[in-house]
Every structure is written in structure tokens, then in C-alpha cells.
Design a protein around this motif. Structure first.
Motif, mmCIF file in Angstrom:
data_model
loop_
_atom_site.group_PDB
_atom_site.id
_atom_site.type_symbol
_atom_site.label_atom_id
_atom_site.label_comp_id
_atom_site.label_asym_id
_atom_site.label_seq_id
_atom_site.Cartn_x
_atom_site.Cartn_y
_atom_site.Cartn_z
ATOM 1 N N PHE A 103 0.835 -1.207 0.000
ATOM 2 C CA PHE A 103 0.000 0.000 0.000
ATOM 3 C C PHE A 103 0.868 1.255 0.000
ATOM 4 O O PHE A 103 0.547 2.250 -0.667
ATOM 5 N N ILE A 104 1.972 1.224 0.724
ATOM 6 C CA ILE A 104 2.882 2.375 0.749
ATOM 7 C C ILE A 104 3.471 2.602 -0.645
ATOM 8 O O ILE A 104 3.507 3.734 -1.145
ATOM 9 N N PHE A 105 3.906 1.524 -1.288
ATOM 10 C CA PHE A 105 4.480 1.680 -2.629
ATOM 11 C C PHE A 105 3.424 2.107 -3.645
ATOM 12 O O PHE A 105 3.736 2.833 -4.598
ATOM 13 N N ASP A 106 2.172 1.682 -3.447
ATOM 14 C CA ASP A 106 1.086 2.171 -4.311
ATOM 15 C C ASP A 106 0.929 3.677 -4.184
ATOM 16 O O ASP A 106 0.762 4.382 -5.194
ATOM 17 N N ASP A 107 0.958 4.176 -2.954
ATOM 18 C CA ASP A 107 0.826 5.619 -2.741
ATOM 19 C C ASP A 107 1.996 6.385 -3.354
ATOM 20 O O ASP A 107 1.807 7.457 -3.944
ATOM 21 N N ILE A 108 3.199 5.830 -3.249
ATOM 22 C CA ILE A 108 4.355 6.485 -3.860
ATOM 23 C C ILE A 108 4.221 6.470 -5.385
ATOM 24 O O ILE A 108 4.492 7.472 -6.059
ATOM 25 N N ALA A 109 3.770 5.348 -5.931
ATOM 26 C CA ALA A 109 3.605 5.250 -7.391
ATOM 27 C C ALA A 109 2.534 6.217 -7.890
ATOM 28 O O ALA A 109 2.691 6.816 -8.970
ATOM 29 N N GLU A 110 1.444 6.382 -7.125
ATOM 30 C CA GLU A 110 0.402 7.343 -7.515
ATOM 31 C C GLU A 110 0.942 8.766 -7.501
ATOM 32 O O GLU A 110 0.618 9.571 -8.377
ATOM 33 N N TYR A 111 1.790 9.097 -6.529
ATOM 34 C CA TYR A 111 2.376 10.434 -6.463
ATOM 35 C C TYR A 111 3.311 10.673 -7.643
ATOM 36 O O TYR A 111 3.282 11.716 -8.282
ATOM 37 N N VAL A 112 4.138 9.656 -7.943
ATOM 38 C CA VAL A 112 5.081 9.790 -9.052
ATOM 39 C C VAL A 112 4.330 9.903 -10.374
ATOM 40 O O VAL A 112 4.730 10.660 -11.266
ATOM 41 N N ALA A 113 3.215 9.185 -10.509
ATOM 42 C CA ALA A 113 2.430 9.244 -11.744
ATOM 43 C C ALA A 113 1.665 10.553 -11.859
ATOM 44 O O ALA A 113 1.133 10.874 -12.924
ATOM 45 N N GLY A 114 1.573 11.304 -10.758
ATOM 46 C CA GLY A 114 0.890 12.591 -10.792
ATOM 47 C C GLY A 114 -0.589 12.515 -10.450
ATOM 48 O O GLY A 114 -1.305 13.499 -10.577
ATOM 49 N N SER A 115 -1.083 11.362 -10.021
ATOM 50 C CA SER A 115 -2.510 11.249 -9.711
ATOM 51 C C SER A 115 -2.839 11.630 -8.266
ATOM 52 O O SER A 115 -3.999 11.642 -7.880
ATOM 53 N N SER A 116 -1.813 11.931 -7.438
ATOM 54 C CA SER A 116 -2.075 12.439 -6.087
ATOM 55 C C SER A 116 -1.038 13.492 -5.753
ATOM 56 O O SER A 116 0.017 13.562 -6.367
ATOM 57 N N ASN A 117 -1.350 14.326 -4.763
ATOM 58 C CA ASN A 117 -0.402 15.376 -4.389
ATOM 59 C C ASN A 117 0.464 14.916 -3.215
ATOM 60 O O ASN A 117 0.212 13.868 -2.600
ATOM 61 N N TYR A 118 1.450 15.731 -2.903
ATOM 62 C CA TYR A 118 2.434 15.378 -1.892
ATOM 63 C C TYR A 118 1.800 15.220 -0.508
ATOM 64 O O TYR A 118 2.100 14.267 0.204
ATOM 65 N N SER A 119 0.950 16.125 -0.110
ATOM 66 C CA SER A 119 0.381 16.070 1.239
ATOM 67 C C SER A 119 -0.528 14.849 1.423
ATOM 68 O O SER A 119 -0.554 14.244 2.497
ATOM 69 N N SER A 120 -1.289 14.470 0.394
ATOM 70 C CA SER A 120 -2.131 13.268 0.527
ATOM 71 C C SER A 120 -1.269 12.007 0.560
ATOM 72 O O SER A 120 -1.578 11.060 1.282
ATOM 73 N N MET A 121 -0.152 12.003 -0.200
ATOM 74 C CA MET A 121 0.753 10.854 -0.169
ATOM 75 C C MET A 121 1.363 10.714 1.230
ATOM 76 O O MET A 121 1.380 9.609 1.797
ATOM 77 N N ILE A 122 1.842 11.811 1.797
ATOM 78 C CA ILE A 122 2.447 11.768 3.133
ATOM 79 C C ILE A 122 1.409 11.350 4.170
ATOM 80 O O ILE A 122 1.698 10.552 5.075
ATOM 81 N N GLY A 123 0.186 11.829 4.053
ATOM 82 C CA GLY A 123 -0.877 11.444 4.992
ATOM 83 C C GLY A 123 -1.186 9.945 4.912
ATOM 84 O O GLY A 123 -1.338 9.280 5.947
ATOM 85 N N ASN A 124 -1.300 9.433 3.681
ATOM 86 C CA ASN A 124 -1.568 7.998 3.510
ATOM 87 C C ASN A 124 -0.409 7.136 4.023
ATOM 88 O O ASN A 124 -0.625 6.128 4.703
ATOM 89 N N ILE A 125 0.816 7.540 3.684
ATOM 90 C CA ILE A 125 1.977 6.768 4.124
ATOM 91 C C ILE A 125 2.090 6.814 5.648
ATOM 92 O O ILE A 125 2.426 5.800 6.274
ATOM 93 N N SER A 126 1.786 7.944 6.256
ATOM 94 C CA SER A 126 1.808 8.035 7.723
ATOM 95 C C SER A 126 0.803 7.062 8.337
ATOM 96 O O SER A 126 1.100 6.392 9.337
ATOM 97 N N LYS A 127 -0.369 6.972 7.716
ATOM 98 C CA LYS A 127 -1.388 6.041 8.210
ATOM 99 C C LYS A 127 -0.897 4.599 8.098
ATOM 100 O O LYS A 127 -1.020 3.822 9.048
ATOM 101 N N TRP A 128 -0.293 4.242 6.942
ATOM 102 C CA TRP A 128 0.213 2.878 6.759
ATOM 103 C C TRP A 128 1.373 2.586 7.716
ATOM 104 O O TRP A 128 1.505 1.456 8.202
ATOM 105 N N CYS A 129 2.193 3.593 7.999
ATOM 106 C CA CYS A 129 3.320 3.394 8.919
ATOM 107 C C CYS A 129 2.835 3.137 10.347
ATOM 108 O O CYS A 129 3.419 2.322 11.066
ATOM 109 N N ILE A 130 1.784 3.826 10.750
ATOM 110 C CA ILE A 130 1.211 3.580 12.079
ATOM 111 C C ILE A 130 0.667 2.156 12.150
ATOM 112 O O ILE A 130 0.876 1.438 13.138
ATOM 113 N N ILE A 131 -0.004 1.735 11.091
ATOM 114 C CA ILE A 131 -0.529 0.366 11.047
ATOM 115 C C ILE A 131 0.623 -0.639 11.058
ATOM 116 O O ILE A 131 0.574 -1.657 11.775
ATOM 117 N N LEU A 132 1.688 -0.366 10.292
ATOM 118 C CA LEU A 132 2.850 -1.269 10.278
ATOM 119 C C LEU A 132 3.535 -1.332 11.640
ATOM 120 O O LEU A 132 4.015 -2.394 12.045
#
Length: 160
Positions: free
Chosen positions: A70-99
Motif C-alpha cells: 500500500f505504501i508503494f502504491d501511494d508512492i507510485a500514484e504520487y510519481v504518476a501525478g494522480s495524487s499530491n504530496y500532502s495526501s501521499m504523506i498522509g496515507n503513508i503516515s497512516k500505513w506506517c502507524i498500522i505497520l
């Protein structure tokens, strides 16, 4: 006080008699259920949680891999331009807490896995030692004198 299945317990005296009669039972293959030959009902209080912690510990690694995906999906979406930086960081933070929670759960599950199986194994060994010792105490002295190996043959060899 033991388990309901007595087939192994009936087999043990027969094997003991075969081995005392001078027969070689080294080519007998043990059955899988012989691992639990010395299991008493009291051991189930440790064995059941040990099975549960084993399954939990086994499930943790693939689950953590899924969340890493899920973290790599969020990074790939950011790199592809389909999400912005703040939403990527928010999603990754959520996945990191779960991890982090999964990592702590994995530590607890593995500690339970190791500790509970260790306790179960030691309980089995204790019961095996007690049964062996009580069986040896019931033997006649003649049985010890007729053994090919042990103290008596060594004493004879030393004295001659």
C-alpha cells in the motif's frame, strides 16, 4: 488424566518388551502422533495458545508485506501525478502507524510462539522423565543385570 487416545500408550510397553528381549527396534519409524504421546489434558492449556500464537506469527509477515505494498502504491500514484504530496504523506503516515502496530503484534506473537512451545516441550519432557523413572523403579533387579550395556558389563570388563 491423559488424552483419550491410548493407542500409543499401549504401543510403548510392547516396544519396551521387544527391546528388552534383545530385538533391535531402530528401524521402526515413529508416527507423527508420537510427538503427543506424553500429552496430558493439563498440557492443552499451553498447547492451544501455542497453536494460536504460531498461526498469528505466521500471518503477520504476509500482512506486513501487503501494507508495504500500500505504501508503494501511494508512492507510485504520487510519481504518476494522480495524487499530491500532502495526501501521499498522509496515507503513508497512516500505513506506517498500522505497520508499527503490526510489528509490535508480531513481536508479541513470536514471543508467545517461542515461549509457549518451550513450556509445552518442557512439560512433555518432564512427563516422559517421570514415566520412564517410575517404569525403571518397577523393574526387577534381574532385568538390570541382564542388560548388554550399562554398569554391570562395564564393571565385568574393568575387573578382568
Amino acid at each position: 488424566m491423559g488424552m483419550a487416545d491410548t493407542s500409543l500408550r499401549d504401543d510403548v510397553p510392547a516396544r519396551l518388551e521387544d527391546s528388552t528381549a534383545g530385538r533391535d527396534d531402530s528401524n521402526i519409524k515413529p508416527a507423527w502422533k508420537s510427538m503427543f504421546a506424553f500429552t496430558a489434558r493439563g498440557h492443552l492449556a499451553v498447547m492451544i495458545p501455542a497453536w494460536i500464537s504460531s498461526m498469528t506469527a505466521g500471518v503477520m509477515k504476509p500482512t506486513m508485506a501487503i501494507f508495504m505494498g500500500f505504501i508503494f502504491d501511494d508512492i507510485a500514484e504520487y510519481v504518476a501525478g494522480s495524487s499530491n504530496y500532502s495526501s501521499m504523506i498522509g496515507n503513508i503516515s497512516k500505513w506506517c502507524i498500522i505497520l508499527t502496530g503490526l510489528g509490535l503484534g508480531s513481536c508479541l506473537a513470536n514471543a508467545g510462539f517461542f515461549g509457549l512451545w518451550l513450556i509445552f516441550g518442557e512439560s512433555q519432557a518432564k512427563l516422559a522423565r517421570e514415566r520412564l523413572f517410575s517404569g525403571l523403579l518397577k523393574r526387577e533387579m534381574e532385568w538390570y543385570d541382564l542388560r548388554k550395556d550399562g554398569i554391570s558389563p562395564v564393571l565385568i570388563r574393568i575387573q578382568t
